[in-house]
Design a protein around this motif. Structure first.
Motif, PDB file in Angstrom:
ATOM      1  N   ILE A  70      23.679  28.076  28.094  1.00 18.35           N
ATOM      2  CA  ILE A  70      23.510  28.283  26.659  1.00 18.35           C
ATOM      3  C   ILE A  70      23.662  26.908  26.016  1.00 18.35           C
ATOM      4  CG2 ILE A  70      24.406  29.404  24.587  1.00 18.35           C
ATOM      5  CD1 ILE A  70      25.546  31.580  26.586  1.00 18.35           C
ATOM      6  N   VAL A  71      22.574  26.415  25.426  1.00 19.68           N
ATOM      7  CA  VAL A  71      22.570  25.091  24.821  1.00 19.68           C
ATOM      8  C   VAL A  71      22.892  25.237  23.334  1.00 19.68           C
ATOM      9  CG1 VAL A  71      21.207  23.009  24.404  1.00 19.68           C
ATOM     10  CG2 VAL A  71      20.839  24.335  26.496  1.00 19.68           C
ATOM     11  N   TYR A  72      23.844  24.401  22.880  1.00 23.53           N
ATOM     12  CA  TYR A  72      24.226  24.473  21.479  1.00 23.53           C
ATOM     13  C   TYR A  72      24.497  23.087  20.909  1.00 23.53           C
ATOM     14  CZ  TYR A  72      29.104  23.995  23.047  1.00 23.53           C
ATOM     15  OH  TYR A  72      30.268  23.557  23.623  1.00 23.53           O
ATOM     16  N   ARG A  73      24.360  22.959  19.587  1.00 19.63           N
ATOM     17  CA  ARG A  73      24.589  21.696  18.883  1.00 19.63           C
ATOM     18  C   ARG A  73      25.797  21.849  17.967  1.00 19.63           C
ATOM     19  NH1 ARG A  73      20.068  21.275  16.144  1.00 19.63           N
ATOM     20  NH2 ARG A  73      19.022  19.980  17.672  1.00 19.63           N
ATOM     21  N   VAL A  74      26.646  20.830  17.959  1.00 20.79           N
ATOM     22  CA  VAL A  74      27.823  20.819  17.097  1.00 20.79           C
ATOM     23  C   VAL A  74      27.600  19.809  15.976  1.00 20.79           C
ATOM     24  CG1 VAL A  74      30.299  20.400  16.966  1.00 20.79           C
ATOM     25  CG2 VAL A  74      29.316  21.366  19.060  1.00 20.79           C
ATOM     26  N   GLU A  79      30.417  21.455   9.831  1.00 21.21           N
ATOM     27  CA  GLU A  79      31.150  22.551  10.471  1.00 21.21           C
ATOM     28  C   GLU A  79      30.225  23.703  10.861  1.00 21.21           C
ATOM     29  OE1 GLU A  79      34.671  23.705   8.382  1.00 21.21           O
ATOM     30  OE2 GLU A  79      35.500  21.678   8.418  1.00 21.21           O
ATOM     31  N   ILE A  80      29.157  23.335  11.586  1.00 23.64           N
ATOM     32  CA  ILE A  80      28.165  24.312  12.039  1.00 23.64           C
ATOM     33  C   ILE A  80      27.936  24.137  13.533  1.00 23.64           C
ATOM     34  CG2 ILE A  80      25.742  25.016  11.900  1.00 23.64           C
ATOM     35  CD1 ILE A  80      25.775  24.145   8.967  1.00 23.64           C
ATOM     36  N   ILE A  81      27.902  25.255  14.240  1.00 26.62           N
ATOM     37  CA  ILE A  81      27.488  25.278  15.647  1.00 26.62           C
ATOM     38  C   ILE A  81      26.170  26.030  15.685  1.00 26.62           C
ATOM     39  CG2 ILE A  81      28.000  26.130  17.956  1.00 26.62           C
ATOM     40  CD1 ILE A  81      31.001  25.935  17.167  1.00 26.62           C
ATOM     41  N   THR A  82      25.121  25.356  16.162  1.00 26.25           N
ATOM     42  CA  THR A  82      23.802  25.966  16.243  1.00 26.25           C
ATOM     43  C   THR A  82      23.502  26.303  17.693  1.00 26.25           C
ATOM     44  OG1 THR A  82      23.069  24.641  14.365  1.00 26.25           O
ATOM     45  CG2 THR A  82      21.354  25.685  15.704  1.00 26.25           C
ATOM     46  N   ILE A  83      23.291  27.583  17.975  1.00 24.41           N
ATOM     47  CA  ILE A  83      22.954  28.027  19.323  1.00 24.41           C
ATOM     48  C   ILE A  83      21.444  27.852  19.480  1.00 24.41           C
ATOM     49  CG2 ILE A  83      23.132  29.884  21.008  1.00 24.41           C
ATOM     50  CD1 ILE A  83      25.854  28.842  19.841  1.00 24.41           C
ATOM     51  N   ILE A  84      21.054  26.913  20.341  1.00 20.19           N
ATOM     52  CA  ILE A  84      19.661  26.498  20.452  1.00 20.19           C
ATOM     53  C   ILE A  84      18.859  27.394  21.388  1.00 20.19           C
ATOM     54  CG2 ILE A  84      18.135  24.611  21.166  1.00 20.19           C
ATOM     55  CD1 ILE A  84      20.469  22.699  20.361  1.00 20.19           C
ATOM     56  N   GLY A  85      19.396  27.647  22.581  1.00 23.20           N
ATOM     57  CA  GLY A  85      18.642  28.420  23.551  1.00 23.20           C
ATOM     58  C   GLY A  85      19.486  28.837  24.733  1.00 23.20           C
ATOM     59  N   ILE A  86      18.868  29.638  25.597  1.00 23.67           N
ATOM     60  CA  ILE A  86      19.526  30.105  26.818  1.00 23.67           C
ATOM     61  C   ILE A  86      18.482  30.132  27.920  1.00 23.67           C
ATOM     62  CG2 ILE A  86      19.156  32.530  26.187  1.00 23.67           C
ATOM     63  CD1 ILE A  86      21.768  33.201  27.700  1.00 23.67           C
ATOM     64  N   LYS A  87      18.880  29.684  29.104  1.00 25.04           N
ATOM     65  CA  LYS A  87      17.968  29.727  30.242  1.00 25.04           C
ATOM     66  C   LYS A  87      18.750  29.922  31.530  1.00 25.04           C
ATOM     67  CE  LYS A  87      16.487  25.959  32.137  1.00 25.04           C
ATOM     68  NZ  LYS A  87      15.519  25.314  32.747  1.00 25.04           N
ATOM     69  N   LYS A  88      18.077  30.422  32.520  1.00 22.23           N
ATOM     70  CA  LYS A  88      18.677  30.605  33.845  1.00 22.23           C
ATOM     71  C   LYS A  88      18.888  29.247  34.464  1.00 22.23           C
ATOM     72  CE  LYS A  88      19.708  33.458  37.283  1.00 22.23           C
ATOM     73  NZ  LYS A  88      20.980  34.149  37.240  1.00 22.23           N
ATOM     74  N   CYS A  89      20.084  29.013  34.995  1.00 20.19           N
ATOM     75  CA  CYS A  89      20.373  27.757  35.682  1.00 20.19           C
ATOM     76  C   CYS A  89      19.545  27.677  36.954  1.00 20.19           C
ATOM     77  CB  CYS A  89      21.862  27.659  36.042  1.00 20.19           C
ATOM     78  SG  CYS A  89      22.963  27.608  34.652  1.00 20.19           S
ATOM     79  N   GLN A  90      19.058  26.502  37.259  1.00 24.32           N
ATOM     80  CA  GLN A  90      18.274  26.286  38.466  1.00 24.32           C
ATOM     81  C   GLN A  90      19.079  25.446  39.451  1.00 24.32           C
ATOM     82  OE1 GLN A  90      15.293  27.758  38.896  1.00 24.32           O
ATOM     83  NE2 GLN A  90      15.529  28.643  36.876  1.00 24.32           N
ATOM     84  N   ASP A  91      19.146  25.900  40.679  1.00 18.35           N
ATOM     85  CA  ASP A  91      19.828  25.138  41.719  1.00 18.35           C
ATOM     86  C   ASP A  91      18.849  24.171  42.354  1.00 18.35           C
ATOM     87  OD1 ASP A  91      21.741  27.986  42.880  1.00 18.35           O
ATOM     88  OD2 ASP A  91      22.153  26.565  41.282  1.00 18.35           O
ATOM     89  N   ASP A  92      19.241  22.915  42.453  1.00 16.48           N
ATOM     90  CA  ASP A  92      18.405  21.906  43.093  1.00 16.48           C
ATOM     91  C   ASP A  92      18.969  21.591  44.466  1.00 16.48           C
ATOM     92  OD1 ASP A  92      18.130  20.255  39.934  1.00 16.48           O
ATOM     93  OD2 ASP A  92      16.708  21.588  40.867  1.00 16.48           O
ATOM     94  N   LEU A  93      18.717  22.437  45.415  1.00 15.72           N
ATOM     95  CA  LEU A  93      19.228  22.209  46.773  1.00 15.72           C
ATOM     96  C   LEU A  93      18.113  21.854  47.710  1.00 15.72           C
ATOM     97  CD1 LEU A  93      21.827  25.090  47.134  1.00 15.72           C
ATOM     98  CD2 LEU A  93      22.261  22.698  46.665  1.00 15.72           C
TER      99      LEU A  93
END
Length: 93
Positions: A70-74, A79-93
């Motif tokens: 969950i990407v967010y900006r402070v 005094e605002i937190i903006t929730i920018i987006g959400i994505k599935k984490c990708q494993d780089d193995l």
């Protein structure tokens, strides 16, 4: 601090909820509840999580939860937190 949800986050989250609910409505609702709690807790320590790997800005952070980022900006001045987006984490193995 006030929390603002970007439309991109809302759309992506709804798609994730729909996908989880195909298997279990209860599971999807529990996931939604837990994500909301994690986001609401940001007002206590907005810089708790790492600087985002997606942006070169120390005010943009990555909250990792159950395989999702969950990407967010402070904005400490406004005094605002903006929730920018959400994505599935990708494993780089």
């Amino acid at each position: 601090m006030k929390i603002i949800y970007q439309p991109k986050f809302i759309n992506s989250f709804n798609q994730i909820w729909d996908y989880i609910s195909l298997d279990s409505k209860n599971g999807a609702n529990q996931f939604k509840k837990e994500v909301k709690e994690k986001i609401e807790d940001l007002v206590n320590m907005p810089f708790k999580f790492r600087q985002s790997i997606y942006f070169q800005d120390e005010n943009i952070r990555d909250l990792i939860f159950k395989g999702y980022t969950i990407v967010y900006r402070v904005d400490a001045i406004k005094e605002i937190i903006t929730i920018i987006g959400i994505k599935k984490c990708q494993d780089d193995l």
